[in-house]
Design an enzyme around this catalytic site. Structure first.
Site, PDB file in Angstrom:
ATOM      1  N   TYR A   1     -22.051 -11.882  -1.974  1.00  0.00           N
ATOM      2  CA  TYR A   1     -21.003 -12.243  -1.014  1.00  0.00           C
ATOM      3  C   TYR A   1     -21.266 -11.509   0.288  1.00  0.00           C
ATOM      4  O   TYR A   1     -21.557 -10.306   0.281  1.00  0.00           O
ATOM      5  CB  TYR A   1     -19.657 -11.853  -1.608  1.00  0.00           C
ATOM      6  CG  TYR A   1     -18.472 -12.514  -0.968  1.00  0.00           C
ATOM      7  CD1 TYR A   1     -18.483 -13.859  -0.618  1.00  0.00           C
ATOM      8  CD2 TYR A   1     -17.310 -11.789  -0.737  1.00  0.00           C
ATOM      9  CE1 TYR A   1     -17.375 -14.456  -0.044  1.00  0.00           C
ATOM     10  CE2 TYR A   1     -16.191 -12.370  -0.173  1.00  0.00           C
ATOM     11  CZ  TYR A   1     -16.231 -13.708   0.170  1.00  0.00           C
ATOM     12  OH  TYR A   1     -15.131 -14.297   0.735  1.00  0.00           O
TER      13      TYR A   1
ATOM     14  N   ALA B   1      -7.894 -14.072   5.943  1.00  0.00           N
ATOM     15  CA  ALA B   1      -9.112 -13.422   5.431  1.00  0.00           C
ATOM     16  C   ALA B   1     -10.063 -14.529   4.971  1.00  0.00           C
ATOM     17  O   ALA B   1     -10.308 -15.478   5.708  1.00  0.00           O
ATOM     18  CB  ALA B   1      -8.793 -12.411   4.346  1.00  0.00           C
ATOM     19  N   SER B   2     -10.562 -14.479   3.740  1.00  0.00           N
ATOM     20  CA  SER B   2     -11.623 -15.407   3.329  1.00  0.00           C
ATOM     21  C   SER B   2     -11.159 -16.837   3.064  1.00  0.00           C
ATOM     22  O   SER B   2     -11.997 -17.708   2.793  1.00  0.00           O
ATOM     23  CB  SER B   2     -12.343 -14.864   2.097  1.00  0.00           C
ATOM     24  OG  SER B   2     -13.146 -13.761   2.457  1.00  0.00           O
ATOM     25  N   VAL B   3      -9.880 -17.115   3.143  1.00  0.00           N
ATOM     26  CA  VAL B   3      -9.436 -18.511   3.132  1.00  0.00           C
ATOM     27  C   VAL B   3      -9.971 -19.221   4.377  1.00  0.00           C
ATOM     28  O   VAL B   3     -10.011 -20.446   4.443  1.00  0.00           O
ATOM     29  CB  VAL B   3      -7.905 -18.589   3.019  1.00  0.00           C
ATOM     30  CG1 VAL B   3      -7.391 -20.023   3.154  1.00  0.00           C
ATOM     31  CG2 VAL B   3      -7.447 -18.023   1.671  1.00  0.00           C
TER      32      VAL B   3
END
Length: 384
Positions: free
Chosen positions: A174, A67-69
């Site tokens: 975001y 995901a957002s990693v």
């Protein structure tokens, strides 16, 4: 871990306790936690299940959906292109994507820059921040975690058709800006974002298990989300409420297995905890061989100040991650300038450069592993 690695009581015991409690409380299904201090591994443990139903144990080389990693990896690739002079922070996005011209509510078309995309000040958002009647929902915009087989060009077309939430540069929100950034990278390089990240980031670091495709499906962890009793296995199309945004996130775990799924610059990668640690340690040590030290310093500097309040009290935002500006406002034992981010599938990490400390906690359980008690428990176990 030797008692000399950190001040205070035995950190290893405290970390074990934080992990064991999360598993016993059914807040997590499985995790890999790695702590490095001064460039040396001080703690590494795999615990719980990579797949609960088959009783498959988590391994230290298990592969997680990021995901957002994903965002820090893609941001590093972009910053390398900026170093090379092929992209500039204040370039308009339309220089690379002429058709990407979302409008404000008054119908005007503002200039969105590369800087806006990287700092989430473009006026774009995410579908998960909306209710069912939101513009993104009506246009079927993807968060980058659903709709297997969707192309980047189609998702950007849908995104551009939705009105901006605010004028670019006016505030932090975001957003899918990193997915748009993926389109910019593809335009600049003439290839795919997959190839660009591999060439500019993972190959120079010798990272082989992290990318926009699964290196070994047998090592891919199954994903779960927290329910009232025990975590529930995530299946394609499952909608999970996001109370913090009064919205919901739609998951499709099979997305990463479909080669036609666009490489989401904000959430499309997979990899191991060890690979994440290697990348973050590269950043902590100044960026070589992928970035110059002065570039890393810029990335690690809060670019927004009070605008970044959405990251949480005390946190600012640099390029690719949040930057701790005021530990007393959190409160946090971390040093000022600590870098931190996480991912919706259940992951978190931080770099405390002042203490030469890097901590990676990858889990297969949303959202406990991203923003739950487990995250603060791991942090506090390290610092005592």
């Amino acid at each position: 871990m030797s008692s000399s690695a950190f001040k205070g009581a035995d950190v290893s015991d405290r970390l074990d306790r934080a992990i064991d409690n999360a598993l016993a409380d059914n807040r997590l299904v499985g995790t890999v936690v790695i702590v490095a201090r001064g460039g040396k591994i001080a703690y590494r443990r795999a615990a719980g299940f990579a797949d609960r139903e088959s009783q498959k144990p988590m391994q230290t080389d298990s592969i997680f959906r990021f995901a957002s990693v994903t965002k820090p990896f893609v941001t590093a690739a972009v910053m390398r292109l900026i170093e090379d002079g092929v992209v500039r922070l204040d370039d308009p996005v339309t220089r690379f994507l002429p058709d990407f011209q979302p409008r404000l509510s008054d119908g005007s078309v503002p200039v969105i820059s590369i800087r806006h995309l990287l700092t989430h000040t473009s006026g774009l958002g995410y579908p998960f921040q909306e209710g069912s009647d939101g513009h993104y929902r009506r246009l079927d915009v993807s968060d980058g975690l659903d709709q297997p087989g969707l192309s980047l060009s189609e998702n950007l077309r849908r995104l551009a058709a939705a009105p901006l939430t605010a004028a670019p540069g006016s505030g932090f929100r975001y957003s899918l800006g990193m997915d748009v950034m993926g389109g910019v990278v593809e335009s600049v390089t003439g290839g795919s974002l997959r190839d660009a990240v591999r060439k500019l980031v993972t190959d120079p670091l010798g990272i082989v298990d992290t990318g926009f495709a699964v290196a070994d499906v047998e090592r891919l962890a199954t994903n779960y989300f927290n329910s009232e009793s025990v975590p529930v296995r995530i299946t394609d199309g499952m909608v999970v409420p996001l109370d913090a945004f009064n919205g919901s996130l739609t998951f499709a775990p099979s997305r990463i297995l479909d080669p036609n799924s666009y490489p989401s610059g904000g959430g499309g990668m997979v990899g191991t905890a060890g690979d994440v640690l290697h990348f973050l340690e590269t950043i902590r040590l100044g960026g070589g061989p992928i970035l110059k030290p002065e570039t890393v310093e810029m990335m690690a500097t809060d670019q927004l100040g009070p605008q970044a309040a959405a990251c949480g009290p005390g946190w600012g935002f640099g390029f690719g991650w949040a930057v701790l500006a005021d530990p007393h406002a959190v409160p946090s034992p971390q040093s000022p300038g600590t870098l931190h981010w996480g991912g919706g599938y259940g992951n978190s990490w931080f770099i405390d450069r002042a203490n030469a400390l890097t901590v990676v906690a990858m889990t297969n359980t949303a959202f406990e592993g991203m923003s739950g008690k487990f995250v603060s428990d791991i942090r506090d176990a390290v610092y005592n």
